[in-house]
Design an enzyme around this catalytic site. Structure first.
Site, short mmCIF file in Angstrom:
data_model
loop_
_atom_site.label_atom_id
_atom_site.label_comp_id
_atom_site.label_asym_id
_atom_site.label_seq_id
_atom_site.Cartn_x
_atom_site.Cartn_y
_atom_site.Cartn_z
CG HIS A 12 29.03 40.89 23.41
ND1 HIS A 12 29.58 42.35 23.53
CD2 HIS A 12 30.03 39.91 23.12
CE1 HIS A 12 30.79 41.87 22.83
NE2 HIS A 12 30.84 40.76 22.66
CB CYS A 68 32.69 42.22 30.75
SG CYS A 68 34.30 42.61 30.64
N GLY A 69 33.36 40.17 29.75
CA GLY A 69 34.04 38.22 28.78
C GLY A 69 35.28 37.83 30.04
N GLY A 71 35.45 40.41 33.02
CA GLY A 71 35.11 41.18 34.23
C GLY A 71 36.43 42.82 34.26
CB ILE A 72 40.14 43.19 32.68
CG1 ILE A 72 40.62 41.94 33.15
CG2 ILE A 72 40.54 44.65 32.36
CD1 ILE A 72 41.41 41.26 32.88
N GLY A 73 37.69 45.11 31.42
CA GLY A 73 37.02 45.89 31.06
C GLY A 73 36.04 46.61 31.39
CG HIS A 101 39.93 44.26 53.38
ND1 HIS A 101 41.26 44.12 53.71
CD2 HIS A 101 39.06 44.19 55.00
CE1 HIS A 101 40.83 43.40 54.97
NE2 HIS A 101 40.05 43.10 55.31
NE ARG A 136 44.03 48.54 58.20
CZ ARG A 136 44.11 47.02 58.36
NH1 ARG A 136 45.15 46.35 57.35
NH2 ARG A 136 43.38 46.50 58.71
#
Length: 145
Positions: A12, A68-69, A71-73, A101, A136
């Site tokens: 939301h 999301c609010g 972005g973390i969750g 990368h 790498r």
């Protein structure tokens, strides 16, 4: 890889920004796979991260954008799914590096953290940037599974 279809999903808090990004992508010629949410009523972001992860891993979309609010969750929820490399990005540099990368196939944005113009720039860079490759970076990505 040529990106033709981009999956979008949000909770939301990200609904309004998702709509703006959808318009941007459609205007640039991408096919948008909108996986919800479809309004501002409270929902659980893991459900939408799972829907987007499925769309990317089963090939319905080449890349995905989650919102999301913070972005973390939603980024944590997405990264629980095999084959997903979701990067939380805040600016054009992190969006570019997520591809160069880390070969990210999904980015996560925080609608309460990043303004709409920066978010649109992040999506544009994410979709246009190729994986740098090389021993790498490829070695490190292989260790992620």
């Amino acid at each position: 890889m040529t990106v033709r279809t981009v999956a979008l999903a949000s909770d939301h808090a990200g609904y309004e920004l998702k709509a703006q990004i959808a318009r941007q992508l459609e205007g640039a010629g991408y096919t948008v796979l909108d996986l919800g949410t479809d309004g501002p009523a409270s929902v659980d972001y893991p459900d939408f991260a799972a829907a987007l992860a499925a769309a990317v891993t089963d090939g319905r979309a080449q890349r995905g954008v989650l919102i999301c609010g913070s972005g973390i969750g939603i980024s944590i929820a997405a990264n629980r799914h095999p084959g997903i490399r979701a990067a939380l990005v805040h600016d054009m540099t992190t969006a570019r590096l997520s591809r160069e990368h880390n070969d990210a196939n999904v980015i996560a944005l925080g609608a309460r953290v990043v303004g709409p113009e920066i978010a649109k720039d992040c999506v544009d860079i994410f979709l246009k940037t190729e994986f740098e490759g090389g021993e790498r970076h490829s070695r490190r990505i292989a260790k992620m599974g």
